[in-house]
Each structure stands twice: as C-alpha cells, then as structure tokens.
Write a protein that holds these residues in place. Structure first.
Motif, mmCIF file in Angstrom:
data_model
loop_
_atom_site.group_PDB
_atom_site.id
_atom_site.type_symbol
_atom_site.label_atom_id
_atom_site.label_comp_id
_atom_site.label_asym_id
_atom_site.label_seq_id
_atom_site.Cartn_x
_atom_site.Cartn_y
_atom_site.Cartn_z
ATOM 1 N N ALA A 1 34.301 28.821 36.727
ATOM 2 C CA ALA A 1 35.642 28.750 37.089
ATOM 3 C C ALA A 1 36.112 28.628 38.475
ATOM 4 N N GLU A 2 37.142 28.426 38.825
ATOM 5 C CA GLU A 2 37.845 28.180 40.054
ATOM 6 C C GLU A 2 38.070 29.792 40.527
ATOM 7 N N PRO A 3 37.569 29.964 41.580
ATOM 8 C CA PRO A 3 37.322 31.576 41.991
ATOM 9 C C PRO A 3 38.779 32.184 42.303
ATOM 10 N N PHE A 4 38.963 33.308 42.214
ATOM 11 C CA PHE A 4 40.406 33.879 42.412
ATOM 12 C C PHE A 4 40.520 34.132 43.959
ATOM 13 N N TYR A 5 39.423 34.383 44.409
ATOM 14 C CA TYR A 5 39.301 34.531 45.989
ATOM 15 C C TYR A 5 38.601 33.036 46.495
ATOM 16 N N ASP A 6 39.284 32.589 47.218
ATOM 17 C CA ASP A 6 38.644 31.103 47.570
ATOM 18 C C ASP A 6 37.911 31.184 48.872
ATOM 19 N N PRO A 7 36.562 31.033 48.849
ATOM 20 C CA PRO A 7 35.807 31.030 50.150
ATOM 21 C C PRO A 7 35.857 30.075 50.869
ATOM 22 N N LYS B 1 38.848 29.176 52.269
ATOM 23 C CA LYS B 1 39.685 29.416 53.056
ATOM 24 C C LYS B 1 39.735 30.979 53.718
ATOM 25 N N SER B 2 39.998 30.960 54.844
ATOM 26 C CA SER B 2 39.998 32.152 55.563
ATOM 27 C C SER B 2 40.458 33.358 54.835
ATOM 28 N N TYR B 3 40.169 34.615 55.427
ATOM 29 C CA TYR B 3 40.495 35.873 54.676
ATOM 30 C C TYR B 3 42.069 36.020 54.775
ATOM 31 N N GLU B 4 42.690 35.620 55.837
ATOM 32 C CA GLU B 4 44.343 35.724 56.062
ATOM 33 C C GLU B 4 44.955 34.741 54.997
ATOM 34 N N GLU B 5 44.237 33.375 54.865
ATOM 35 C CA GLU B 5 44.997 32.545 53.734
ATOM 36 C C GLU B 5 45.004 33.069 52.489
ATOM 37 N N ASN B 6 43.545 33.779 52.165
ATOM 38 C CA ASN B 6 43.591 34.264 50.821
ATOM 39 C C ASN B 6 44.497 35.368 50.496
ATOM 40 N N PHE B 7 44.619 36.200 51.827
ATOM 41 C CA PHE B 7 45.521 37.396 51.553
ATOM 42 C C PHE B 7 46.875 36.904 51.448
ATOM 43 N N THR B 8 47.236 35.848 51.882
ATOM 44 C CA THR B 8 48.868 35.569 52.002
ATOM 45 C C THR B 8 49.000 34.614 50.897
ATOM 46 N N ALA B 9 48.099 33.647 50.433
ATOM 47 C CA ALA B 9 48.546 32.911 49.320
ATOM 48 C C ALA B 9 47.912 33.135 48.086
ATOM 49 N N GLY B 10 46.913 33.979 48.036
ATOM 50 C CA GLY B 10 46.145 34.221 46.723
ATOM 51 C C GLY B 10 46.772 35.241 45.987
ATOM 52 N N PRO B 11 46.291 35.247 44.712
ATOM 53 C CA PRO B 11 44.914 35.092 44.204
ATOM 54 C C PRO B 11 45.241 33.419 43.633
ATOM 55 N N PHE B 12 43.819 32.875 43.417
ATOM 56 C CA PHE B 12 44.114 31.457 42.843
ATOM 57 C C PHE B 12 43.294 31.377 41.512
ATOM 58 N N GLY B 13 43.305 30.323 40.852
ATOM 59 C CA GLY B 13 42.827 29.686 39.680
ATOM 60 C C GLY B 13 43.619 30.706 38.614
ATOM 61 N N ALA B 14 42.821 31.075 37.707
ATOM 62 C CA ALA B 14 43.323 31.752 36.669
ATOM 63 C C ALA B 14 44.211 33.053 36.917
ATOM 64 N N PHE B 15 43.752 33.706 38.050
ATOM 65 C CA PHE B 15 44.566 34.799 38.437
ATOM 66 C C PHE B 15 45.686 34.750 38.919
ATOM 67 N N ALA B 16 46.324 33.339 39.076
ATOM 68 C CA ALA B 16 47.413 32.952 39.803
ATOM 69 C C ALA B 16 48.346 32.745 38.607
ATOM 70 N N ASP B 17 48.241 32.652 37.514
ATOM 71 C CA ASP B 17 49.071 32.599 36.173
ATOM 72 C C ASP B 17 49.407 34.053 35.819
ATOM 73 N N GLN B 18 50.464 34.084 35.037
ATOM 74 C CA GLN B 18 51.091 35.388 34.415
ATOM 75 C C GLN B 18 50.739 35.546 33.088
ATOM 76 N N GLU B 19 49.714 34.930 32.622
ATOM 77 C CA GLU B 19 49.035 35.177 31.326
ATOM 78 C C GLU B 19 48.516 36.726 31.313
ATOM 79 N N THR B 20 48.765 37.340 30.204
ATOM 80 C CA THR B 20 48.150 38.675 30.003
ATOM 81 C C THR B 20 47.289 39.000 28.813
ATOM 82 N N VAL B 21 46.125 39.405 29.287
ATOM 83 C CA VAL B 21 45.184 39.667 28.115
ATOM 84 C C VAL B 21 45.346 40.902 27.491
ATOM 85 N N THR B 22 45.482 40.785 26.123
ATOM 86 C CA THR B 22 45.628 41.938 25.184
ATOM 87 C C THR B 22 44.487 42.420 24.595
ATOM 88 N N GLY B 23 44.588 43.721 24.353
ATOM 89 C CA GLY B 23 43.508 44.446 23.635
ATOM 90 C C GLY B 23 43.330 45.912 23.935
#
Length: 347
Positions: free
Chosen positions: A3-9, A11-33
């Motif tokens: 899948a699309e990684p939540f840390y985008d390699p 992009k620079s570290y600062e770009e990830n730090f400011t704009a991340g996380p990416f992929g499925a980590f960017a949505d607000q859906e919560t896993v239950t269980g």
C-alpha cells in the motif's frame, strides 16, 4: 501488494513531518476490536499526528520516535531506500555491499538513515503529551530517547545526557521510556548496546533518577551467546524490558557501486524489513531462554521483519511478550487489523 506508505520516502523528513502521515494513516477511520501486544517501534512515528493515526489503525503499542535533550538535525534526503535481498540478510552478506534503489517490492527490506533527528525538548515534550492523549483504552505510548555526545565531553557527560533525556520524556506523563542503545552514530567503539558495562551504568543511573517509570532498552543483534548472556545477567535485573532488534548495518551502494546515501559517515546504514526477521526471532528465542536461566523478569519485545500476520504469531510463539513492526507497518497500515482478525479466527 504494497500500500501507499504512511511515511513517504520520496519526500524529505521535514516534508513528512509537516504534511504526514500519508496513505490510509491520513484518514480518520478507526479499527475496532480487542487490544493486542502489537505496535510500531521507534522510528516511523515521527510526531503526534503519526502516533494518533497508528492508534486509530489498531497498533496498540506506539513508540514515539527517539528524542534528545537538545535539537539535532536530520541527515540529508534520501533517508529510506529499498534493498533487495534474496532470503535472509546473513551477517556474511551484511559484511559486504548491498545495492539500494527506489523500487519497493516484496519481500520488502529497506535501509534507513536519519541520524536520529530531534526537535528542541520544549517542542517535543508538548507534542509527546498530545501523542499520549491520543491513546485509546488499553493502548500504550512509549517514549524513546538517547544521549548525545558532545565535543570534549566525558563518558559521564554522555551518561548524564541519557539521564536528562529520560527525565524529559517522563515529564510528559509517559510511563514507559525506552533508551535507544542501538544507533551507530552514538556508540563507543561499536554500537553502544555492545558495551555491557556502560549499558549497565546508563540503565542504573536512569532507574535511580526516574524511578517511577518502566525502563526498556533497544538493542541490536548479538552474534555471540556469551555476550548476550552477559547483557542479560548484568542488565536484566535493572531494566523492565529489552526490545530486539533494531537493524543490521551494511555498506549500501547504488547500482553503479557508489555510496547510495549522500554525506559523511553514511556509507553504512541499518537494514530492516523481511531480510532481518531471522535475527529478530533468534534474539527473542535466546532472550527467553536467558531470562529463564537468570530468573529475571524483563519484558521481551520482538522486532524485525514483521510484514504479515503470520510473523506476529511466530514471534509470540518464540517467546516475545510484545511484537512490533516498522517497515511492514509503513507499507501496510492495516497490518494490526489483519492480525486481530486472524487472532479472532484462531480463537
């Protein structure tokens, strides 16, 4: 399929730090269980936004990336590259050269080289408090830290800085702290974790200064059984947990045979992912035997090459009390959910 990684390699570290996380980590859906002893180790969760996303996706033990007692810069981009290993990354292979590129495929192994960057404590303490507040019921935040060598400083100065960093982490309210002893840029003649006498000094002084926190240590792969026995014998009674492993270092070159990661001191860097699973499992098995032999009671955290649900169960059967995944979780943000579903099927 990755899948699309939540840390985008890319992009620079600062770009990830400011704009991340990416992929499925960017949505607000919560896993239950139900919660399980599975999570993400120090490294990929670079700030509270990443931690909160990991908790939402069911990673129930999250380690806030390693921080320092002072601001510290990140290595230049790129910081992550793919390494293509046929099977296990043996120690003999790691003694040679590995070719790295930007083609990420399965079985996934990578090299990462960040230099353990850190924001100023005033910033990361506030952010770690936010990360702690994002934990759900039964979820745990761990604060990773390390000392920083200073020009002209003594060994005691270095130890004192470890203690200071531990205190700063504990001030955030985090009850489990993890001393990173396995990064090459802060070692002695080799990785710091291999200097058992110094590790014992650091752990003892941290426990004395921060007595109300659980202290875990993060270590590398010990090839020698006697060396590992010495660590468990001397440090096992002091610490509350041992996390193993971090990475296996190797010389990393590009397809032309040139240094792949730019900058001084970056010819060798740590390799993680599927290729080091054998080493993580081996350490867990040996730590479990030594824990029983020495009658110590530390928690064993198994790390290395957990990229699919079956790997989690294999680690647990090997003796790990907790299991963590960095590379696997980065490219499969639903890994925790998949493990929980398989666990329910077993039960």
């Amino acid at each position: 399929m990755l899948a699309e990684p939540f840390y985008d390699p890319t992009k620079s570290y600062e770009e990830n730090f400011t704009a991340g996380p990416f992929g499925a980590f960017a949505d607000q859906e919560t896993v239950t269980g139900a919660t399980i002893p599975f999570g993400i180790p120090a490294g990929p969760l670079i700030n509270s936004n990443f931690v909160a996303a990991a908790f939402r996706k069911g990673f129930d033990i999250c380690v806030y990336k390693t921080v320092r007692s002072q601001a510290y810069p990140c290595h230049p981009h790129p910081n992550v590259l793919a390494v293509h290993i046929p099977g296990n990354l043996t120690l003999e292979q790691a003694a040679g050269e590995l070719v790295a590129d930007t083609h990420y495929d399965q079985p996934l192994s990578i090299t990462n080289s960040f230099g353990v960057p850190s924001k100023d404590p005033a910033w990361w303490q506030a952010d770690m408090k936010k990360a702690l507040a994002s934990a759900g019921k039964g979820q745990t935040l761990v604060g990773s830290f390390q000392g920083t060598k200073k020009a002209g400083g003594t060994v005691q100065d270095f130890i004192d800085d470890y203690v200071l960093a531990a205190k700063l982490v504990r001030e955030t309210g985090t009850k489990i702290i993890e001393a990173n002893l396995s990064c090459p840029n802060e070692g002695t003649a080799d990785l710091l974790c291999f200097d058992v006498e110094r590790v014992k000094l650091i752990a003892t002084q941290i426990k004395k200064a921060v007595s109300d926190a659980q202290l875990f240590i993060k270590v590398a792969y010990y090839a020698d059984d006697n060396h590992l026995h010495q660590l468990v014998k001397e440090v096992g009674p002091v610490v509350d947990g041992i996390a193993a492993i971090n990475t296996i270092p190797a010389t990393i070159v590009d397809t032309q045979g040139k240094q792949a990661l730019p900058g001084e001191g970056r010819l060798r860097s740590g390799v993680c992912g599927a290729g080091i699973k054998w080493a993580g499992l081996d350490m867990v098995k040996r730590l479990a035997k030594l824990r029983a032999k020495t009658k110590t009671h530390f928690t064993i955290v198994g790390v290395g090459g957990v990229t699919q649900p079956e790997d989690y169960f294999e680690y647990r059967q090997a003796g790990a009390d907790e299991v963590m995944s960095a590379t696997g979780a980065m490219w499969n943000p639903l890994l925790a959910q998949e493990i929980k579903m398989k666990k329910e099927a077993y039960e």
